[in-house]
Design a protein around this motif. Structure first.
Motif, PDB file in Angstrom:
ATOM      1  N   LYS A   8      37.136  41.753  33.504  1.00  0.00           N
ATOM      2  CA  LYS A   8      38.187  41.304  34.238  1.00  0.00           C
ATOM      3  C   LYS A   8      39.619  41.738  33.795  1.00  0.00           C
ATOM      4  O   LYS A   8      40.420  41.053  33.727  1.00  0.00           O
ATOM      5  CB  LYS A   8      38.004  39.767  34.156  1.00  0.00           C
ATOM      6  N   TYR A  12      39.358  46.430  37.208  1.00  0.00           N
ATOM      7  CA  TYR A  12      38.532  45.849  38.009  1.00  0.00           C
ATOM      8  C   TYR A  12      38.472  46.389  39.364  1.00  0.00           C
ATOM      9  O   TYR A  12      37.437  46.749  39.918  1.00  0.00           O
ATOM     10  CB  TYR A  12      38.814  44.512  38.270  1.00  0.00           C
ATOM     11  N   PRO A  44      32.872  36.592  42.406  1.00  0.00           N
ATOM     12  CA  PRO A  44      34.068  36.008  42.047  1.00  0.00           C
ATOM     13  C   PRO A  44      35.272  36.475  42.508  1.00  0.00           C
ATOM     14  O   PRO A  44      36.342  35.855  42.866  1.00  0.00           O
ATOM     15  CB  PRO A  44      33.933  36.089  40.492  1.00  0.00           C
ATOM     16  N   ALA A  45      35.280  37.833  42.718  1.00  0.00           N
ATOM     17  CA  ALA A  45      36.489  38.619  43.554  1.00  0.00           C
ATOM     18  C   ALA A  45      36.558  37.903  44.757  1.00  0.00           C
ATOM     19  O   ALA A  45      37.938  37.864  45.423  1.00  0.00           O
ATOM     20  CB  ALA A  45      36.199  39.916  43.559  1.00  0.00           C
ATOM     21  N   MET A  47      36.388  34.860  45.635  1.00  0.00           N
ATOM     22  CA  MET A  47      37.036  33.551  45.444  1.00  0.00           C
ATOM     23  C   MET A  47      38.557  33.830  44.839  1.00  0.00           C
ATOM     24  O   MET A  47      39.176  33.017  44.621  1.00  0.00           O
ATOM     25  CB  MET A  47      36.075  32.765  44.526  1.00  0.00           C
ATOM     26  N   GLY A  48      38.877  35.018  44.539  1.00  0.00           N
ATOM     27  CA  GLY A  48      40.197  35.242  44.121  1.00  0.00           C
ATOM     28  C   GLY A  48      40.473  35.144  42.647  1.00  0.00           C
ATOM     29  O   GLY A  48      41.584  34.867  42.124  1.00  0.00           O
ATOM     30  N   LYS A  49      39.320  35.240  42.009  1.00  0.00           N
ATOM     31  CA  LYS A  49      39.350  34.976  40.452  1.00  0.00           C
ATOM     32  C   LYS A  49      39.238  36.298  39.840  1.00  0.00           C
ATOM     33  O   LYS A  49      38.585  36.413  39.073  1.00  0.00           O
ATOM     34  CB  LYS A  49      38.225  34.342  40.054  1.00  0.00           C
ATOM     35  N   ILE A  50      40.254  37.121  40.024  1.00  0.00           N
ATOM     36  CA  ILE A  50      40.162  38.656  39.691  1.00  0.00           C
ATOM     37  C   ILE A  50      41.882  38.716  39.357  1.00  0.00           C
ATOM     38  O   ILE A  50      42.646  38.372  39.865  1.00  0.00           O
ATOM     39  CB  ILE A  50      39.741  39.717  40.640  1.00  0.00           C
ATOM     40  N   THR A  52      45.611  41.035  39.244  1.00  0.00           N
ATOM     41  CA  THR A  52      45.811  41.868  40.239  1.00  0.00           C
ATOM     42  C   THR A  52      46.895  42.496  39.925  1.00  0.00           C
ATOM     43  O   THR A  52      47.490  42.225  38.862  1.00  0.00           O
ATOM     44  CB  THR A  52      46.428  41.113  41.515  1.00  0.00           C
ATOM     45  N   LYS A  60      44.960  43.140  46.866  1.00  0.00           N
ATOM     46  CA  LYS A  60      43.886  41.986  47.260  1.00  0.00           C
ATOM     47  C   LYS A  60      43.395  42.572  48.412  1.00  0.00           C
ATOM     48  O   LYS A  60      42.170  42.616  48.545  1.00  0.00           O
ATOM     49  CB  LYS A  60      44.691  40.945  47.311  1.00  0.00           C
TER      50      LYS A  60
END
Length: 81
Positions: A8, A12, A44-45, A47-50, A52, A60
């Protein structure tokens, strides 16, 4: 690429881009992706858990587009944007 995604880090997005390219119209790569638990690291991407970059909105949107293309490759459908 899965290892890079698990870390992460900021690379990514590049790993997703490389996977998208590799899996487009190539079913053996899609099968391998599923076999090595790639879905566990890719979803998980959504869900916005990456991580940026500075230009969050653009990066995004591009990442989401690549992920949708990756999932479409898994279904065997060609998606054009």
């Amino acid at each position: 690429m899965i290892i890079i995604m698990n870390q992460k880090k900021l690379c990514y997005g590049s790993a997703i881009r490389a996977l998208d390219f590799a899996m487009t119209n190539y079913p053996p790569a899609c099968e391998r992706f599923v076999d090595v638990m790639g879905l566990k690291t890719a979803f998980p991407a959504f869900m916005g858990k990456i991580p940026t970059t500075k230009n969050k909105k653009r990066s995004k949107e591009e990442l989401e587009e690549r992920l949708i293309s990756l999932v479409a490759s898994l279904f065997g459908k060609k998606v054009e944007f």
